[in-house]
Design a protein around this motif. Structure first.
Motif, PDB file in Angstrom:
ATOM      1  N   THR B  34       4.477  31.290 -30.094  1.00 40.97           N
ATOM      2  CA  THR B  34       4.074  32.542 -30.742  1.00 40.97           C
ATOM      3  C   THR B  34       3.190  33.317 -29.772  1.00 40.97           C
ATOM      4  OG1 THR B  34       4.116  31.464 -32.886  1.00 40.97           O
ATOM      5  CG2 THR B  34       2.914  33.552 -32.732  1.00 40.97           C
ATOM      6  N   ALA B  35       3.577  34.535 -29.467  1.00 41.90           N
ATOM      7  CA  ALA B  35       2.800  35.335 -28.522  1.00 41.90           C
ATOM      8  C   ALA B  35       1.969  36.357 -29.280  1.00 41.90           C
ATOM      9  CB  ALA B  35       3.729  36.043 -27.541  1.00 41.90           C
ATOM     10  N   LEU B  36       0.705  36.511 -28.875  1.00 43.27           N
ATOM     11  CA  LEU B  36      -0.136  37.564 -29.421  1.00 43.27           C
ATOM     12  C   LEU B  36      -0.269  38.636 -28.347  1.00 43.27           C
ATOM     13  CD1 LEU B  36      -3.041  35.387 -30.926  1.00 43.27           C
ATOM     14  CD2 LEU B  36      -0.794  35.859 -31.909  1.00 43.27           C
ATOM     15  N   ILE B  37       0.225  39.841 -28.659  1.00 45.02           N
ATOM     16  CA  ILE B  37       0.136  40.914 -27.669  1.00 45.02           C
ATOM     17  C   ILE B  37      -0.641  42.079 -28.251  1.00 45.02           C
ATOM     18  CG2 ILE B  37       2.297  40.286 -26.537  1.00 45.02           C
ATOM     19  CD1 ILE B  37       3.541  42.751 -27.954  1.00 45.02           C
ATOM     20  N   ALA B 216       3.386  38.563 -32.273  1.00 48.54           N
ATOM     21  CA  ALA B 216       2.510  39.298 -33.184  1.00 48.54           C
ATOM     22  C   ALA B 216       1.840  40.401 -32.386  1.00 48.54           C
ATOM     23  CB  ALA B 216       1.459  38.370 -33.784  1.00 48.54           C
ATOM     24  N   PHE B 217       1.887  41.602 -32.923  1.00 46.76           N
ATOM     25  CA  PHE B 217       1.302  42.749 -32.218  1.00 46.76           C
ATOM     26  C   PHE B 217      -0.022  43.133 -32.865  1.00 46.76           C
ATOM     27  CE2 PHE B 217       1.126  47.520 -31.966  1.00 46.76           C
ATOM     28  CZ  PHE B 217       0.595  47.546 -30.677  1.00 46.76           C
ATOM     29  N   PHE B 218      -1.067  43.192 -32.050  1.00 43.20           N
ATOM     30  CA  PHE B 218      -2.405  43.541 -32.526  1.00 43.20           C
ATOM     31  C   PHE B 218      -2.793  44.910 -31.991  1.00 43.20           C
ATOM     32  CE2 PHE B 218      -4.440  39.704 -34.357  1.00 43.20           C
ATOM     33  CZ  PHE B 218      -3.376  38.832 -34.206  1.00 43.20           C
ATOM     34  N   MET B 219      -3.619  45.598 -32.773  1.00 39.85           N
ATOM     35  CA  MET B 219      -4.136  46.871 -32.301  1.00 39.85           C
ATOM     36  C   MET B 219      -5.617  46.964 -32.609  1.00 39.85           C
ATOM     37  SD  MET B 219      -1.593  50.101 -32.372  1.00 39.85           S
ATOM     38  CE  MET B 219      -2.795  51.107 -33.089  1.00 39.85           C
ATOM     39  N   VAL B 220      -6.228  48.024 -32.116  1.00 37.19           N
ATOM     40  CA  VAL B 220      -7.656  48.182 -32.316  1.00 37.19           C
ATOM     41  C   VAL B 220      -7.891  49.538 -32.979  1.00 37.19           C
ATOM     42  CG1 VAL B 220      -7.825  48.949 -29.903  1.00 37.19           C
ATOM     43  CG2 VAL B 220      -9.867  48.180 -31.087  1.00 37.19           C
TER      44      VAL B 220
END
Lengths: 291, 255, 215
Positions: B34-37, B216-220
């Motif tokens: 699982t990649a967190l980008i 999984a794509f993270f943002m701020v």
């Protein structure tokens, strides 16, 4: 093809660089020159008086019989005992403060005080030792009291230098150990301490070098010059090399000045030997690191 | 019911007054990568460090929500972080082998965790899994820092595998390596996923695309607080993301 | 060895393409048999099987899309994947022609035979040969073989002209034959299109090898 926007002036810039190189070199040479002048002076004065006599004879009013046997062994006694007491305490305190203590006002207070203690004049430690160890605890003017006083004097140095060497251990090693499921103590014992060990030794050398040359507190504790025996246990009376040298220098006869120089040579030799041993161990345990 | 090894529920993280991560919900599937980008500061590393309680080491960090692993919430007080970390290993950005021998590096986790079997066998097994055995089998007593960067990172992976974790967390494990060593580590990560579930944080979107099964794509947000936008099959995220923000990030039109 | 997995994936999707080629080849062969033998059952079967061909093509395209999206293929890898997508589409269309011939076979079954088939089976043989050779050229990265396929197309075109003239002659002589002759004309046309698409496959193979698009 010259581009007129830049006034490059490379020649001048390089000359300025060279000038500063020379100035800085001179500054560093000043220290070296001063030290060599001092050493040459002492060797010239002292070497004629240096003989087995002064190492194996007790102090005497007669120049040809005078020696510093009691002071030399007194110094060795003080150094060993001081090391034995101060190194475990100092390192323990440093490890606690660096790895375990929570950052709050108490630890802050302790840290500031350790920093301050390193700057207190040594005679104050001497008087403190005289009051507490010699008189209050009733130990008398003995080796143990001297070593305890010396411990107080060099503890801040040991703690500060040990903390520096612990701080120098990259945090990534700590994280690696913890991430493998190590407890804090396992991490400290198996990762941090081995890496910091050469740094500990450097700190210990510094501290012991300071201890060997201190005369003021020893004068306060010992107050004796004419001791014609080697201390056989920690509760014996003692004298140390700096006191003996100081005593000789304050004699009116010129020959005693030569003896004093010879005494300084002995003192420096002990210091160098001690450092050599520590450097040997440091290199042996120094872990190869490309960082 | 999907076969998930980790289940993160309503995870919120604060550092003092600053909220670093908001309402994260994600399932990590067994034996998958699982990649967190996401952009810098989106909390993906924070997320990773919550999973093996490395965030406990940061004073003033406050963590709310559940991270369920093996039927237990690892954030609950009755679970010792030492235990959690021995089951959920971590590989760091910069290769950080101890300045000890190659052998001692791999044996480290075994020794501290009171391993009862043959340490020699286990070290060999772990080095083989990390595809390093052939390179080092004749010089196990040599210092680990003599290895190349890529080999050092493999050693760190072997060291983590030796403890037999169920999950391996990787924080940009290839960002300090050259392109060839990077591709080799990527290949290894993909292979290892058959025995250990892997969660990897990476700045390198292409890397996430290459090696992960799920992304999984993270943002701020405007308060610099990180949150998860979407999570799904890597193929889907990179060919047909459901969220516009994911689309603009992976197409490089992120503003 | 870096990128082993990616190489494996490309090889896997290439094999899928060959399987698709085999399915199409078989469909064309069967459609001619169905036409010749008036075998309704076989024709229905071909129509049913075409769904699998369509699905296989979509599967191949999706796999290529995913590889392009996630593996950042460059140079020959990129050409390979793009060519595979194109070739799969060509193959799928060829499958549709086979399906068309099968549908005609069913219609012809209701009408009865027109005449013994000679040139049409020959067209089918050559077209299928072109198909197989272009896929072989793909597997072997064989530029010469791929260019030879282009030449074969002329033979099919000539045969088509002949069949066309012949059937046109029959239609002008006997009005009753128009319906059946038209069916056969469709068949010939479909086969001619199969050959054209086999040519396209070869062009893609040439592009894959040389990096240049030829026409």
């Amino acid at each position: 093809m010259e581009n007129n926007i830049f006034h490059r002036n490379i020649k001048r810039r390089q000359n300025v660089g060279k000038l500063f190189y020379i100035i800085l070199l001179l500054f560093s040479l000043i220290g070296l020159i001063g030290l060599s002048a001092l050493l040459i002076q002492i060797l010239r004065d002292g070497l004629p008086y240096l003989s087995t006599n002064i190492i194996f004879n007790y102090p005497s009013r007669h120049i040809d019989q005078a020696g510093l046997k009691s002071a030399l062994f007194g110094t060795l006694w003080i150094l060993s005992l001081t090391a034995l007491i101060s190194l475990p305490i100092g390192m323990g305190a440093a490890i606690y403060l660096e790895e375990f203590a929570k950052k709050n006002w108490i630890t802050n207070f302790i840290e500031i005080n350790i920093g301050n203690l390193a700057g207190v004049p040594s005679i104050v430690y001497g008087l403190l030792g005289l009051t507490i160890f010699v008189e209050l605890l009733g130990l008398g003017r003995v080796v143990l009291a001297g070593a305890l006083t010396m411990t107080l004097l060099i503890l801040p140095i040991i703690i500060l230098s040990t903390r520096e060497s612990i701080k120098a251990v990259p945090n990534s090693y700590r994280e690696a150990a913890l991430a493998l499921g190590a407890t804090k103590w396992q991490m400290v014992k198996r990762v941090v301490l081995p890496i910091a060990f050469p740094g500990f030794l450097t700190g210990a050398i510094l501290a012991m070098s300071r201890a060997i040359g201190e005369s003021a507190p020893m004068i306060a504790i010992s107050a004796l010059v004419y001791i014609t025996f080697i201390p056989s246990h920690a509760m014996d009376r003692f004298t140390v090399l700096p006191i003996q040298i100081f005593n000789w220098i304050s004699r009116p006869q010129a020959e005693f000045a030569g003896l004093a120089a010879a005494g300084i040579i002995v003192l420096l030799t002990v210091l160098l030997l001690m450092n050599a041993v520590a450097v040997y161990f440091r290199n042996r345990y120094q872990v190869k690191s490309n960082e | 019911m999907r076969d998930n090894i980790l289940n993160v529920k309503d995870l919120n993280v604060w550092y003092r007054d600053f909220q670093a991560l908001k309402d994260v919900n994600i399932d990590v599937l067994s034996n998958k990568v699982t990649a967190l980008i996401g952009p810098s500061g989106c909390g993906k590393s924070t997320m990773l460090r919550c999973i093996n309680r490395m965030n406990d080491l940061i004073p003033d960090a406050k963590i709310e929500g559940e991270i369920n692993f093996d039927g237990e919430n690892i954030n609950s007080n009755h679970l010792d972080p030492i235990y959690v970390r021995s089951k959920i290993g971590m590989v760091f950005q910069k290769p950080n082998p101890f300045p000890k021998s190659i052998f001692d590096n791999v044996a480290f986790g075994l020794r501290i965790n009171g391993f009862k079997g043959s340490i020699e066998d286990e070290v060999e097994k772990s080095l083989k899994k990390a595809a390093l055995w052939e390179d080092v089998k004749d010089r196990l007593k040599d210092g680990a820092l003599e290895l190349s960067g890529g080999q050092q990172q493999r050693l760190c992976i072997a060291r983590t595998l030796a403890v037999n974790p169920q999950v391996m967390l990787m924080d940009e494990p290839a960002s300090a390596l050259d392109p060839i060593a990077t591709l080799a580590i990527e290949e290894l990560i993909r292979e290892l996923s058959s025995e250990v579930s892997i969660v990897i944080v990476t700045h390198n979107m292409q890397q996430a695309a290459r090696i992960s099964h799920r992304t999984a794509f993270f943002m701020v947000d405007e308060n610099r607080c990180g949150y998860m936008v979407e999570e799904g099959e890597t193929n889907q995220i990179f060919t047909d993301p459901h969220d516009e923000r994911t689309e603009s990030y992976i197409t490089g039109r992120f503003s | 060895m870096p990128r082993e997995k990616f190489d494996r994936e490309i090889n896997a999707v290439s094999s899928e393409l060959l399987i698709l080629g085999g399915m199409v080849d078989k469909a064309i062969e069967s459609s001619l048999i169905a036409l010749k033998d008036m075998d309704n059952q076989l024709a229905e079967d071909i129509i049913y099987q075409d769904d699998f061909i369509d699905r296989k093509q979509i599967e191949i395209e999706e796999r290529c899309n995913n590889l392009i999206a996630t593996q950042q293929p460059m140079a020959s890898d990129l050409r390979t994947l793009i060519s595979i997508i194109h070739i799969a589409v060509e193959l799928e269309r060829m499958g549709d022609y086979a399906e068309g011939i099968a549908k005609i076979a069913i219609q012809m079954g209701k009408e009865g035979p027109l005449k013994p088939l000679i040139d049409i089976p020959a067209m089918s043989e050559i077209s299928r040969d072109m198909l197989r050779k272009s896929l072989d050229a793909l597997v072997n990265r064989d530029l010469i073989a791929a260019r030879n396929v282009l030449k074969q197309d002329d033979q099919v075109d000539q045969l088509y002209q002949r069949v066309f003239q012949e059937l046109l002659g029959l239609m002008t002589t006997d009005v009753d034959l128009i319906k059946r002759a038209t069916y056969l004309l469709w068949v010939a046309h479909d086969l001619e299109r199969v050959a054209d698409r086999a040519t396209n496959v070869s062009e893609r193979v040439i592009y894959l090898i040389t990096g240049k698009l030829e026409s």
